[in-house]
Design a protein around this motif. Structure first.
Motif, PDB file in Angstrom:
ATOM      1  N   VAL A  60      -0.695   1.919   8.485  1.00 11.66           N
ATOM      2  CA  VAL A  60      -1.162   0.928   8.130  1.00 11.66           C
ATOM      3  C   VAL A  60      -1.286  -0.619   8.876  1.00 11.66           C
ATOM      4  O   VAL A  60       0.126  -0.446   9.608  1.00 11.66           O
ATOM      5  N   LEU A  61      -2.090  -0.998   9.712  1.00  8.19           N
ATOM      6  CA  LEU A  61      -2.114  -1.941  10.661  1.00  8.19           C
ATOM      7  C   LEU A  61      -1.787  -2.983  10.357  1.00  8.19           C
ATOM      8  O   LEU A  61      -2.348  -4.097   9.493  1.00  8.19           O
ATOM      9  N   VAL A 117      10.198   0.822  -1.247  1.00 13.04           N
ATOM     10  CA  VAL A 117      10.243   0.253  -2.955  1.00 13.04           C
ATOM     11  C   VAL A 117       9.427   1.334  -3.573  1.00 13.04           C
ATOM     12  O   VAL A 117       8.213   1.643  -3.506  1.00 13.04           O
ATOM     13  N   ARG A 118      10.195   1.844  -4.323  1.00 16.80           N
ATOM     14  CA  ARG A 118       9.250   3.039  -5.524  1.00 16.80           C
ATOM     15  C   ARG A 118       9.475   2.203  -6.827  1.00 16.80           C
ATOM     16  O   ARG A 118       7.458   2.272  -7.048  1.00 16.80           O
ATOM     17  N   LYS A 171       1.030  -1.044   0.071  1.00 16.22           N
ATOM     18  CA  LYS A 171      -0.042   0.133   0.007  1.00 16.22           C
ATOM     19  C   LYS A 171       0.838   1.410   0.125  1.00 16.22           C
ATOM     20  O   LYS A 171       1.599   1.412   0.779  1.00 16.22           O
ATOM     21  N   ILE A 172       0.406   2.302  -0.736  1.00 15.22           N
ATOM     22  CA  ILE A 172       1.033   3.495  -0.590  1.00 15.22           C
ATOM     23  C   ILE A 172       0.212   4.238   0.993  1.00 15.22           C
ATOM     24  O   ILE A 172      -1.360   4.660   0.167  1.00 15.22           O
ATOM     25  N   VAL A 173       1.312   5.034   1.489  1.00 12.12           N
ATOM     26  CA  VAL A 173       0.471   5.060   2.823  1.00 12.12           C
ATOM     27  C   VAL A 173       0.862   7.116   2.468  1.00 12.12           C
ATOM     28  O   VAL A 173       1.853   7.382   2.421  1.00 12.12           O
ATOM     29  N   PRO A 174       0.032   7.642   2.826  1.00  6.23           N
ATOM     30  CA  PRO A 174      -0.116   9.107   2.864  1.00  6.23           C
ATOM     31  C   PRO A 174       0.429  10.006   3.964  1.00  6.23           C
ATOM     32  O   PRO A 174       0.362   8.900   4.973  1.00  6.23           O
ATOM     33  N   LYS A 182       4.703  -0.481  -6.291  1.00  6.50           N
ATOM     34  CA  LYS A 182       5.215   0.273  -5.384  1.00  6.50           C
ATOM     35  C   LYS A 182       4.893  -0.232  -3.653  1.00  6.50           C
ATOM     36  O   LYS A 182       4.183  -1.125  -3.585  1.00  6.50           O
ATOM     37  N   GLY A 183       5.513   0.434  -2.770  1.00  3.05           N
ATOM     38  CA  GLY A 183       5.202   0.033  -1.387  1.00  3.05           C
ATOM     39  C   GLY A 183       6.552  -0.116  -0.226  1.00  3.05           C
ATOM     40  O   GLY A 183       6.999   0.762  -0.575  1.00  3.05           O
TER      41      GLY A 183
END
Length: 145
Positions: free
Chosen positions: A63-64, A132-133, A55-58, A139-140
């Protein structure tokens, strides 16, 4: 009567050799038993686990996961353990308060894993996080613990 040992006779060669032989046997026995105890007590070192979060997190998000909580801030991502340092219960993240709370005995920790209150005495462990780009998987983040 000439062969009878006297009380004030100095330490004889015969006594020295007999004592040396006894110490030599104990040392040899110890050298033989030591590898056996090392073998019986051997534990394989724990291999680090690497978990990919897809997931891409803002910034300001989280993230749980089962074993950790991944946070993303202005300075970058970080992860803290979800295992309470008191008795090992799984921590819950309360988003409104921004705290990790133990459901068992109500220990409270900040997002950085710092102990705030409760019976827990230690801070939560922090895990290494790499961003990770672009990869074949996308991504992640990679979390190592």
């Amino acid at each position: 009567m000439a062969d009878a040992p006297q009380e004030n006779e100095p330490f004889s060669r015969r006594m020295f050799l007999a004592g040396s032989w006894s110490w030599l046997r104990w040392a040899a026995g110890g050298m033989l038993v030591y590898p056996l105890f090392r073998f019986l007590g051997y534990r394989t070192p724990k291999q680090p686990r690497i978990v990919k979060v897809h997931k891409i997190v803002p910034v300001g998000g989280f993230v749980l996961e089962h074993d950790f909580v991944l946070f993303v801030g202005e300075s970058g991502p970080w992860a803290v353990s979800r295992k309470c340092t008191h008795l090992g219960c799984r921590l819950n993240f309360q988003e409104k308060e921004g705290l990790l709370v133990c459901p068992c005995h109500h220990s409270r920790f900040s997002k950085d894993g710092v102990r705030i209150s409760g019976p827990a005495k230690k801070d939560l462990p922090r895990f290494q996080v790499a961003t990770v780009r672009e990869d074949k998987d996308g991504k992640g983040y990679l979390v190592t613990y």
